[in-house]
Design a protein around this motif. Structure first.
Motif, mmCIF file in Angstrom:
data_model
loop_
_atom_site.group_PDB
_atom_site.id
_atom_site.type_symbol
_atom_site.label_atom_id
_atom_site.label_comp_id
_atom_site.label_asym_id
_atom_site.label_seq_id
_atom_site.Cartn_x
_atom_site.Cartn_y
_atom_site.Cartn_z
ATOM 1 N N SER A 116 3.914 33.714 -58.262
ATOM 2 C CA SER A 116 3.161 34.959 -58.443
ATOM 3 C C SER A 116 2.163 35.169 -57.310
ATOM 4 O O SER A 116 1.914 36.311 -56.886
ATOM 5 C CB SER A 116 2.434 34.960 -59.788
ATOM 6 N N ALA A 136 14.301 34.258 -62.698
ATOM 7 C CA ALA A 136 14.125 34.338 -64.145
ATOM 8 C C ALA A 136 14.924 33.214 -64.792
ATOM 9 O O ALA A 136 15.967 32.806 -64.272
ATOM 10 C CB ALA A 136 14.594 35.695 -64.672
ATOM 11 N N ASP A 150 6.507 30.342 -70.173
ATOM 12 C CA ASP A 150 7.460 30.754 -69.140
ATOM 13 C C ASP A 150 7.507 32.282 -69.052
ATOM 14 O O ASP A 150 7.545 32.856 -67.962
ATOM 15 C CB ASP A 150 8.834 30.183 -69.452
ATOM 16 N N PHE A 154 6.548 34.803 -65.964
ATOM 17 C CA PHE A 154 7.413 35.893 -65.510
ATOM 18 C C PHE A 154 6.614 37.198 -65.430
ATOM 19 O O PHE A 154 6.702 37.940 -64.462
ATOM 20 C CB PHE A 154 8.603 36.050 -66.457
ATOM 21 N N LYS A 157 4.402 37.418 -62.357
ATOM 22 C CA LYS A 157 5.144 37.744 -61.136
ATOM 23 C C LYS A 157 5.446 39.246 -61.063
ATOM 24 O O LYS A 157 5.375 39.846 -59.983
ATOM 25 C CB LYS A 157 6.432 36.917 -61.060
ATOM 26 N N ALA A 165 14.616 40.831 -60.705
ATOM 27 C CA ALA A 165 14.778 39.389 -60.868
ATOM 28 C C ALA A 165 16.250 38.994 -60.875
ATOM 29 O O ALA A 165 17.122 39.797 -61.218
ATOM 30 C CB ALA A 165 14.112 38.921 -62.163
ATOM 31 N N THR A 167 18.560 35.642 -62.361
ATOM 32 C CA THR A 167 18.410 34.509 -63.259
ATOM 33 C C THR A 167 19.034 33.224 -62.713
ATOM 34 O O THR A 167 19.938 33.257 -61.877
ATOM 35 C CB THR A 167 19.059 34.763 -64.636
ATOM 36 N N VAL A 192 17.104 42.792 -64.321
ATOM 37 C CA VAL A 192 17.260 41.335 -64.316
ATOM 38 C C VAL A 192 18.749 41.035 -64.174
ATOM 39 O O VAL A 192 19.537 41.293 -65.090
ATOM 40 C CB VAL A 192 16.698 40.690 -65.597
#
Length: 278
Positions: A116, A136, A150, A154, A157, A165, A167, A192
């Protein structure tokens, strides 16, 4: 049409770099949105990452995206890297915390502790020039205290300025669906993209999955174990499994699929062909 992207890692030799160019050209036929190149722990592949980026872009004409990890880097070093990427015409980057090089307990610089902070620094230094991707973890980062912590990381960030994002790879789509529901409930609506790992070698995949926290279902482990050294059967079965997973994800409406190629075009291309996405 679901967008595609492919990831490579820098090779250690010039011959490896030439072979990677061939793989990149093959994957360019799938019309990917971009090609990404990883970044070694503590910047150990910094020069090779840059060389691979330029080589892949020159060989294919496809936009490229460098990984950038901040652990062990000073702000001046990150500034220099960002300027270089801007000068190269690169407009997309994935910001990561990264790991310390193996066997090293301390790092030379301590300006960044979290991804971040890197995201925020990139935004401060470059404004909106870069589309910033982040990582992610639908099945929770292996070092996270809990799923809640977690998810909070996220969110930090995203609030720092991340655009979207990608994964960690996974084999159970329910984990991805649940992750998307959770972040939606937090008011987060960035794209994502699922990471996809083709299955070609059971032992290597099992070790890596155990290390990075990607859960391999028992049925999958047992079937791959049953093939023993029959690499052709492992590859064929793996292609079927990952094609099925990707079909579910495409039906769910994912914005794109990101393939961890391990510098082999064939397995990823086979899945893309099965999905009629090329």
């Amino acid at each position: 049409m679901t967008a595609l992207s492919f990831e490579f890692f820098p090779t250690k030799t010039d011959e490896g770099a030439r072979k990677l160019q061939v793989q990149a050209r093959q994957l360019a036929d799938c019309n990917p949105e971009f090609l990404s190149v990883t970044y070694g722990a503590g910047g150990s592949t910094r020069n090779r990452t840059r060389e691979t980026l330029v080589s892949a872009r020159d060989a294919t004409g496809i936009p490229v995206m460098p990984h950038l990890a901040c652990i062990g880097h000073s702000k001046d070093q990150i500034q220099s890297i960002l300027k270089d990427y801007k000068d190269l015409g690169i407009s997309r980057i994935i910001a990561l915390r990264g790991d310390r090089p193996s066997g090293i307990g301390t790092v030379e610089y301590d300006d960044f502790q979290y991804a971040s902070q890197l995201v925020a620094f990139i935004r401060e230094e470059t404004g909106d020039h870069f589309h910033i991707e982040i990582a992610a973890y639908p099945e929770v980062h292996p070092q996270a205290r809990s799923m809640e912590s977690d998810l909070d990381n996220f969110r930090r960030k995203i609030e720092a300025g991340a655009s979207s994002a990608i994964t960690q790879y996974f084999f159970n789509p329910d984990g991805y669906y649940y992750f998307m529901d959770r972040i939606a409930s937090m008011g987060i609506n960035v794209p994502v993209v699922p990471g996809v790992m083709p299955i070609t070698n059971y032992m290597k995949l099992a070790r890596f999955s155990d290390a990075c926290g990607a859960e391999m279902p028992r049925w999958l482990r047992k079937q791959l174990e049953a093939y023993g050294d029959d690499s052709a059967s492992i590859r064929q079965f793996g292609e079927e499994v990952m094609t099925g997973l990707c079909e579910k994800l495409v039906s769910y409406g994912v914005p794109a699929l990101h393939f961890y190629t391990l510098n082999q075009a064939g397995p990823s291309m086979a899945i893309v062909k099965n999905l009629n996405l090329a």
